[in-house]
Design an enzyme around this catalytic site. Structure first.
Site, PDB file in Angstrom:
ATOM      1  N   CYS A 192       0.805  -1.227   0.000  1.00 12.63           N
ATOM      2  CA  CYS A 192       0.000   0.000   0.000  1.00 12.63           C
ATOM      3  C   CYS A 192       0.845   1.289   0.000  1.00 12.63           C
ATOM      4  CB  CYS A 192      -0.943   0.006   1.197  1.00 12.63           C
ATOM      5  SG  CYS A 192      -0.187  -0.514   2.742  1.00 12.63           S
ATOM      6  N   HIS A 235      -2.228   6.778   3.766  1.00 20.80           N
ATOM      7  CA  HIS A 235      -0.785   6.906   3.964  1.00 20.80           C
ATOM      8  C   HIS A 235      -0.314   8.249   3.386  1.00 20.80           C
ATOM      9  CE1 HIS A 235      -0.805   2.901   5.325  1.00 20.80           C
ATOM     10  NE2 HIS A 235      -0.188   2.271   4.351  1.00 20.80           N
TER      11      HIS A 235
END
Ligand SMILES: NC(=O)c1ccc[n+]([C@@H]2O[C@H](COP(=O)([O-])OP(=O)(O)OC[C@H]3O[C@@H](n4cnc5c(N)ncnc54)[C@H](OP(=O)(O)O)[C@@H]3O)[C@@H](O)[C@H]2O)c1
Length: 353
Positions: A149, A242
């Site tokens: 990710c 993120h």
């Protein structure tokens, strides 16, 4: 568009739930089979610790979770895998041997030379590895993978920086969300009021995977890109999204305004093909000084969570260097969303269905 029947390994996990959420109303992918580990044999609604505010869609709540075996997915055209890497390798190979085409989130096969590591906007041509893989392994099916990710947002932003400005070096610091560690993930007593400056194996994975995605297919394998990437990974008390700061160097002077315009114009084959999970803009650029922020920006764009949001584009230590902040949703763009987009491309290109 021809309908695709799909099965899902790891359906009860943090990423598995995101698939259910995203595939519930998909125009041509019908999720028909849910598979799990300890939850096999139970009704999905009873087995899962559901993480979304909306109720579990009824047809899934009532579905029985099946054992993670090829027989469970009989009749399906594609199998999505959201299994932990420790168990994925063997289970996924069993499915591929049995003739299934898989799109996997797990890291087990990502770096195999004959396995494509897909971000459809960047490397749609890497799908050609699937035929070489079948031949080399004697499998009827095949495995395609999607990246860690943390890599996804970085690789998407690096692509226009490499193609248009020939970036020569990238140094990245990440601030990674808790959901990146699955559920229940990081203990609350470790992360509350804290930042943890280490995520096991993450820094090695990000650099290697980014170079493979940005690389070129030659002779049935990928020649990785040579871009030097330095990376520091941190876990922060954010639920989803993120954030990464990027410092990059270039052979010639770069103008931040021009870079920002190039980034927001970036698009790829999924946009051209108008695939349902392709955002109109893979990169959204914010001009405010204090964006992107995970809570405000992670669901931005025409397909919520599929765009990478960039801000604070500015020169670094001199006019040949650049700094920016990027944000990508880790369970959407960084996991289920990119896998679903890959399956849409595979269907369009005749690899499944
Ligand atoms: N979280 C992210 O942001 C993210 C992003 C990109 C990639 N990934 C990758 O995606 C994968 C899944 O991550 P996650 O965060 O969703 O993990 P998770 O929340 O721990 O979920 C794991 C899932 O795998 C199933 N499972 C575990 N052992 C099994 C076994 N032996 N046989 C069959 N099923 C088994 C579990 O089913 P039961 O509950 O029935 O045991 C559960 O559904 C991992 O490989 C991870 O590295 C995660």
């Amino acid at each position: 568009m021809k309908k695709i029947r799909a099965a899902l390994l790891g359906a009860t996990g943090a990423v598995g739930q995101r698939y259910i959420n995203m595939l519930d109303r998909h125009p041509f992918i019908t999720l028909e089979v849910l598979m799990g580990g300890e939850s096999a044999g139970k009704k999905y609604g009873q087995a899962v610790h559901w993480l979304f505010p909306d109720a579990i869609p009824e047809r899934f709540a009532e579905a029985q979770v099946r054992t993670a075996r090829p027989e469970s997915a009989e009749g399906c055209d594609v199998v999505f895998s959201a299994l932990p890497s420790e168990v994925a390798s063997e289970i996924e190979q069993d499915f591929a041997k049995a003739g299934f085409t898989l799109v996997s989130e797990a890291s087990s096969h990502r770096m195999d030379p004959d396995v494509p590591l897909m971000i459809p906007e960047i490397n749609p041509g890497h799908l050609e590895l699937l035929e070489a893989q079948k031949k080399a392994r004697g499998w009827k099916g095949a495995i395609a993978t999607t990246p860690n990710c943390t890599v996804t947002g970085l690789a998407i932003v690096m692509t226009p920086l490499l193609d248009n400005f020939a970036a020569e070096k990238a140094i990245v610091t990440t601030m990674q969300a808790l959901s990146g560690a699955g559920y229940p993930g990081v203990p609350s007593l470790a992360i509350t009021e804290n930042v943890i400056p280490y995520i096991k194996n993450e820094e090695e994975k990000v650099a290697k995977e980014a170079k493979k995605i940005l690389g070129a297919v030659k002779g049935g394998a990928i020649v990785p890109h040579e871009l030097p990437i330095g990376i520091s990974c941190n876990r922060v008390p954010v639920i989803d999204g993120h954030t990464e700061t990027l410092y990059a160097e270039f052979p010639k002077a770069v103008k931040p305004d021009q870079v920002a315009r190039v980034l927001e114009r970036f698009s790829g084959l999924p946009q051209k093909l108008r695939l349902p999970t392709a955002p109109e803009r893979p990169i959204i650029v914010r001009r405010e000084n204090d964006r992107p922020q995970p809570r405000l920006d992670r669901m931005s764009g025409s397909v919520p969570g599929m765009s990478v949001v960039v801000g604070r584009v500015r020169n670094g230590i001199d006019e040949r260097s650049l700094q920016l902040t990027l944000l990508s949703h880790n369970t959407i763009r960084g996991a289920a969303g990119t896998a679903i987009l890959t399956a849409e491309l595979m269907q369009k290109e005749g690899y499944i269905g």
